[in-house]
Design a protein around this motif. Structure first.
Motif, mmCIF file in Angstrom:
data_model
loop_
_atom_site.group_PDB
_atom_site.id
_atom_site.type_symbol
_atom_site.label_atom_id
_atom_site.label_comp_id
_atom_site.label_asym_id
_atom_site.label_seq_id
_atom_site.Cartn_x
_atom_site.Cartn_y
_atom_site.Cartn_z
ATOM 1 N N UNK A 5 0.855 -1.189 0.000
ATOM 2 C CA UNK A 5 0.000 0.000 0.000
ATOM 3 C C UNK A 5 0.890 1.238 0.000
ATOM 4 N N UNK A 6 0.931 1.935 -1.125
ATOM 5 C CA UNK A 6 1.703 3.173 -1.245
ATOM 6 C C UNK A 6 0.780 4.381 -1.351
ATOM 7 N N UNK A 7 -0.356 4.280 -0.697
ATOM 8 C CA UNK A 7 -1.308 5.390 -0.633
ATOM 9 C C UNK A 7 -1.750 5.845 -2.024
ATOM 10 N N UNK A 59 -8.789 -3.979 -15.787
ATOM 11 C CA UNK A 59 -8.871 -5.095 -14.833
ATOM 12 C C UNK A 59 -7.844 -4.926 -13.717
ATOM 13 N N UNK A 60 -6.648 -4.474 -14.063
ATOM 14 C CA UNK A 60 -5.620 -4.251 -13.046
ATOM 15 C C UNK A 60 -6.036 -3.141 -12.086
ATOM 16 N N UNK A 65 -7.036 -1.174 -6.865
ATOM 17 C CA UNK A 65 -7.605 -0.040 -6.124
ATOM 18 C C UNK A 65 -7.936 -0.384 -4.669
ATOM 19 N N UNK A 66 -8.514 -1.557 -4.384
ATOM 20 C CA UNK A 66 -8.834 -1.865 -2.980
ATOM 21 C C UNK A 66 -7.613 -2.122 -2.101
ATOM 22 N N UNK A 67 -6.413 -2.210 -2.686
ATOM 23 C CA UNK A 67 -5.209 -2.461 -1.891
ATOM 24 C C UNK A 67 -4.507 -1.172 -1.475
#
Length: 208
Positions: A5-7, A59-60, A65-67
């Motif tokens: 997670x890099x914000x 798709x990526x 996005x949720x991570x």
């Protein structure tokens, strides 16, 4: 795989290239509907043509996005003594084909013989990278896409398998304190991610 997670930092180049590919897709569609008689028709190279790259990028984005920008509500990751918090990791499964397409997209957009009109579209949309990164433009976007593909394709090791098992075993939304072995695995994995994504100088291991 493990995603750090890099914000939201990982999403920026994907959103930029999505805009590029949307423009190219519209351009391709319009030319097929009514090609101009006196203009050379647009020929997009693979995988840019026929929305192949666009569909993979979208798709990526949906998967990644949720991570990002998880916040404490998704559960925190602590060192063994609990005195500091690690940057969050998410265990994720993504199709290898989409990662390969991302790499191929970077190669196509960075090719020296890329059509000048296409290169102009890339430069126009890659300018938004300047808000997050030190450089922008086509070269910057291509570099970030290639590094992101490499980060997502990081080879599995004993360390990554150990961390994935721990992350998947914890109840959703709960904090997790790493064991000494997991802490060492995290440090080695963060170093590998650093070398791939930030060229050795960007992913903080700790959140103070």
């Amino acid at each position: 795989m493990l995603v750090v997670d890099l914000d939201g930092e990982l999403l920026v180049p994907l959103r930029a290239v999505e805009e590029v590919l949307l423009c190219l897709g519209l351009w391709e569609y319009e030319e097929r509907q009514g090609p101009a008689a006196d203009v050379e028709p647009l020929r997009l190279p693979a995988p840019l043509a026929d929305r192949v790259a666009l569909d993979a990028v979208q798709r990526l984005l949906t998967a990644l996005a949720p991570t990002q920008s998880l916040g404490a509500g998704r559960g925190r990751l602590f060192a063994p003594d609990g005195c500091y918090e690690h940057a969050p990791l998410t265990a994720l499964t993504m199709p290898a084909a989409d990662i390969d397409l991302l790499s191929a997209t970077a190669a196509a957009l960075g090719h020296p013989a890329l059509d000048a009109d296409i290169a102009e579209v890339v430069d126009a949309h890659a300018g938004q990278l300047g808000d997050t990164y030190r450089w922008a433009g086509r070269a910057g976007l291509v570099s970030l896409l290639a590094r992101l593909a490499g980060l997502l394709d990081l080879a599995a090791t004993y360390d990554t398998r150990l961390l994935i098992a721990r992350l998947r075993a914890r109840p959703p939304g709960t904090d997790c304190t790493l064991s000494e072995a997991e802490e060492a695995a995290y440090a080695r994995t963060a170093d590998r991610m650093n070398r791939m994504w930030a060229l050795g100088s960007g992913i903080d291991r700790y959140l103070y």
